[in-house]
Motif scaffolding. Structure first.
Motif, PDB file in Angstrom:
ATOM      1  N   ASN A 109      24.370  24.124  53.189  1.00 14.41           N
ATOM      2  CA  ASN A 109      23.748  24.047  54.505  1.00 14.41           C
ATOM      3  C   ASN A 109      23.383  25.462  54.915  1.00 14.41           C
ATOM      4  O   ASN A 109      24.107  26.420  54.591  1.00 14.41           O
ATOM      5  N   LEU A 110      22.292  25.608  55.623  1.00 15.20           N
ATOM      6  CA  LEU A 110      21.922  26.915  56.149  1.00 15.20           C
ATOM      7  C   LEU A 110      22.999  27.415  57.103  1.00 15.20           C
ATOM      8  O   LEU A 110      23.637  26.626  57.822  1.00 15.20           O
ATOM      9  N   ASN A 111      23.219  28.716  57.111  1.00 12.41           N
ATOM     10  CA  ASN A 111      24.121  29.402  58.048  1.00 12.41           C
ATOM     11  C   ASN A 111      25.587  29.004  57.904  1.00 12.41           C
ATOM     12  O   ASN A 111      26.367  29.207  58.826  1.00 12.41           O
ATOM     13  N   GLU A 112      25.960  28.430  56.749  1.00  7.97           N
ATOM     14  CA  GLU A 112      27.361  28.093  56.496  1.00  7.97           C
ATOM     15  C   GLU A 112      27.790  28.716  55.178  1.00  7.97           C
ATOM     16  O   GLU A 112      27.101  28.592  54.174  1.00  7.97           O
ATOM     17  N   GLU A 113      28.946  29.359  55.195  1.00  9.65           N
ATOM     18  CA  GLU A 113      29.461  29.973  53.977  1.00  9.65           C
ATOM     19  C   GLU A 113      29.878  28.898  52.972  1.00  9.65           C
ATOM     20  O   GLU A 113      30.402  27.855  53.356  1.00  9.65           O
ATOM     21  N   PHE A 114      29.628  29.154  51.693  1.00  8.40           N
ATOM     22  CA  PHE A 114      30.069  28.262  50.632  1.00  8.40           C
ATOM     23  C   PHE A 114      30.466  29.106  49.432  1.00  8.40           C
ATOM     24  O   PHE A 114      30.136  30.295  49.351  1.00  8.40           O
ATOM     25  N   LEU A 115      31.205  28.506  48.506  1.00  3.16           N
ATOM     26  CA  LEU A 115      31.642  29.205  47.307  1.00  3.16           C
ATOM     27  C   LEU A 115      30.771  28.793  46.126  1.00  3.16           C
ATOM     28  O   LEU A 115      30.360  27.644  46.025  1.00  3.16           O
ATOM     29  N   LYS A 116      30.513  29.742  45.255  1.00  2.00           N
ATOM     30  CA  LYS A 116      29.762  29.475  44.033  1.00  2.00           C
ATOM     31  C   LYS A 116      30.323  30.367  42.944  1.00  2.00           C
ATOM     32  O   LYS A 116      31.019  31.339  43.227  1.00  2.00           O
ATOM     33  N   GLU A 117      30.020  30.010  41.705  1.00  2.00           N
ATOM     34  CA  GLU A 117      30.475  30.819  40.580  1.00  2.00           C
ATOM     35  C   GLU A 117      29.277  31.440  39.891  1.00  2.00           C
ATOM     36  O   GLU A 117      28.287  30.766  39.617  1.00  2.00           O
ATOM     37  N   MET A 118      29.386  32.740  39.636  1.00  2.00           N
ATOM     38  CA  MET A 118      28.346  33.464  38.912  1.00  2.00           C
ATOM     39  C   MET A 118      29.034  34.285  37.834  1.00  2.00           C
ATOM     40  O   MET A 118      29.883  35.127  38.162  1.00  2.00           O
ATOM     41  N   GLN A 119      28.709  34.035  36.576  1.00  2.00           N
ATOM     42  CA  GLN A 119      29.287  34.763  35.450  1.00  2.00           C
ATOM     43  C   GLN A 119      30.816  34.759  35.517  1.00  2.00           C
ATOM     44  O   GLN A 119      31.465  35.780  35.378  1.00  2.00           O
ATOM     45  N   LYS A 120      31.375  33.596  35.797  1.00  2.00           N
ATOM     46  CA  LYS A 120      32.822  33.384  35.884  1.00  2.00           C
ATOM     47  C   LYS A 120      33.472  34.148  37.033  1.00  2.00           C
ATOM     48  O   LYS A 120      34.673  34.382  37.025  1.00  2.00           O
ATOM     49  N   THR A 121      32.675  34.547  38.016  1.00  2.00           N
ATOM     50  CA  THR A 121      33.180  35.232  39.199  1.00  2.00           C
ATOM     51  C   THR A 121      32.913  34.350  40.417  1.00  2.00           C
ATOM     52  O   THR A 121      31.782  33.912  40.626  1.00  2.00           O
ATOM     53  N   VAL A 122      33.934  34.104  41.224  1.00  2.00           N
ATOM     54  CA  VAL A 122      33.779  33.310  42.434  1.00  2.00           C
ATOM     55  C   VAL A 122      33.136  34.192  43.506  1.00  2.00           C
ATOM     56  O   VAL A 122      33.586  35.318  43.767  1.00  2.00           O
ATOM     57  N   MET A 123      32.081  33.663  44.094  1.00  2.00           N
ATOM     58  CA  MET A 123      31.326  34.386  45.118  1.00  2.00           C
ATOM     59  C   MET A 123      31.334  33.591  46.418  1.00  2.00           C
ATOM     60  O   MET A 123      31.282  32.359  46.395  1.00  2.00           O
ATOM     61  N   ILE A 146      23.000  35.699  50.516  1.00  3.48           N
ATOM     62  CA  ILE A 146      23.859  36.841  50.209  1.00  3.48           C
ATOM     63  C   ILE A 146      25.052  36.307  49.436  1.00  3.48           C
ATOM     64  O   ILE A 146      25.730  35.384  49.899  1.00  3.48           O
ATOM     65  N   ASN A 147      25.301  36.867  48.248  1.00  2.00           N
ATOM     66  CA  ASN A 147      26.414  36.478  47.384  1.00  2.00           C
ATOM     67  C   ASN A 147      27.367  37.663  47.276  1.00  2.00           C
ATOM     68  O   ASN A 147      26.970  38.733  46.810  1.00  2.00           O
ATOM     69  N   THR A 148      28.622  37.464  47.701  1.00  2.00           N
ATOM     70  CA  THR A 148      29.615  38.526  47.696  1.00  2.00           C
ATOM     71  C   THR A 148      30.828  38.084  46.887  1.00  2.00           C
ATOM     72  O   THR A 148      31.360  36.993  47.137  1.00  2.00           O
ATOM     73  N   PRO A 149      31.303  38.904  45.942  1.00  2.00           N
ATOM     74  CA  PRO A 149      32.481  38.511  45.173  1.00  2.00           C
ATOM     75  C   PRO A 149      33.699  38.324  46.077  1.00  2.00           C
ATOM     76  O   PRO A 149      33.925  39.114  46.993  1.00  2.00           O
ATOM     77  N   VAL A 150      34.466  37.264  45.816  1.00  2.00           N
ATOM     78  CA  VAL A 150      35.695  37.028  46.569  1.00  2.00           C
ATOM     79  C   VAL A 150      36.710  38.123  46.234  1.00  2.00           C
ATOM     80  O   VAL A 150      37.392  38.636  47.113  1.00  2.00           O
ATOM     81  N   ASP A 151      36.781  38.511  44.955  1.00  2.23           N
ATOM     82  CA  ASP A 151      37.694  39.554  44.496  1.00  2.23           C
ATOM     83  C   ASP A 151      37.013  40.915  44.656  1.00  2.23           C
ATOM     84  O   ASP A 151      36.028  41.200  43.970  1.00  2.23           O
ATOM     85  N   PRO A 152      37.511  41.767  45.561  1.00  6.12           N
ATOM     86  CA  PRO A 152      36.849  43.058  45.787  1.00  6.12           C
ATOM     87  C   PRO A 152      36.886  43.987  44.574  1.00  6.12           C
ATOM     88  O   PRO A 152      36.132  44.946  44.513  1.00  6.12           O
TER      89      PRO A 152
END
Length: 143
Positions: free
Chosen positions: A72-86, A100-106
Motif C-alpha cells: 500500500n502507498l505510504n505504509e512500511e513493508f518488509l522485502k528481501e533483496m539479495q538475502k537482506t531484509v529491507m 525507499i529500501n533501507t536494510p533492517v540490519d545497520p
C-alpha cells in the motif's frame, strides 16, 4: 486518486530496453562480479498491477530470479533483496512512484536504495540511487 493515475500510467507488462550505469549500480549495492555480469545480460520483465485489495503489485522477472513486491502507498513493508531484509516505503508524488529500501540490519553490506518509476512517453524510466551512483533503466510496454 493516486491509484487511478498509477493504473493509467503504469499497469501492464514492461520489458527492459536499455540501461545506463547498471554495472556501477550493482557494484555499489554489493553484487559480486559473476552475478553482475549475468544481471547485465538479462532483459527483465516487470509486471505492475493493482490488486483487488488496492495494493500495488510489482513483479520483476529475469532468467534467474523473481522479485515480487505487494504494498500500500505510504505504509512500511518488509522485502528481501539479495538475502537482506529491507524496510520499504512507497509513495506517489507528481507522477512518480517512489520507493525507499533501507536494510533492517545497520551493519548490512547492502546500502539504502531509492527507486523512482516515472512514465516518460511510451516508456517507464526506473531511476535508482545508491550512494553517489545513479542508474537508469528504460522499459517498453509489451502487454
Amino acid at each position: 486518486m493516486a491509484l487511478d493515475e498509477i493504473k493509467e500510467k503504469f499497469v501492464g507488462v514492461w520489458k527492459l530496453d536499455r540501461s545506463e550505469n547498471f554495472q556501477e549500480f550493482l557494484n555499489e549495492v554489493g553484487v559480486g562480479l559473476p552475478l553482475r555480469k549475468m544481471a547485465s545480460l538479462a532483459k527483465p520483465e516487470m509486471t505492475i498491477s493493482i490488486e483487488s485489495n488496492n495494493k500495488i503489485k510489482i513483479v520483476m522477472k529475469t532468467g534467474f530470479f523473481t522479485q515480487e513486491d505487494c504494498f500500500n502507498l505510504n505504509e512500511e513493508f518488509l522485502k528481501e533483496m539479495q538475502k537482506t531484509v529491507m524496510k520499504a516505503t512507497a509513495t506517489y508524488e507528481d507522477g512518480v512512484l517512489k520507493m525507499i529500501n533501507t536494510p533492517v540490519d545497520p551493519t548490512s553490506k547492502i546500502k539504502e536504495q531509492i527507486v523512482h518509476k516515472e512514465r516518460v512517453g511510451d516508456e517507464i524510466v526506473l531511476t535508482m540511487y545508491v550512494g553517489n551512483v545513479v542508474c537508469k533503466r528504460y522499459m517498453k510496454k509489451i502487454g
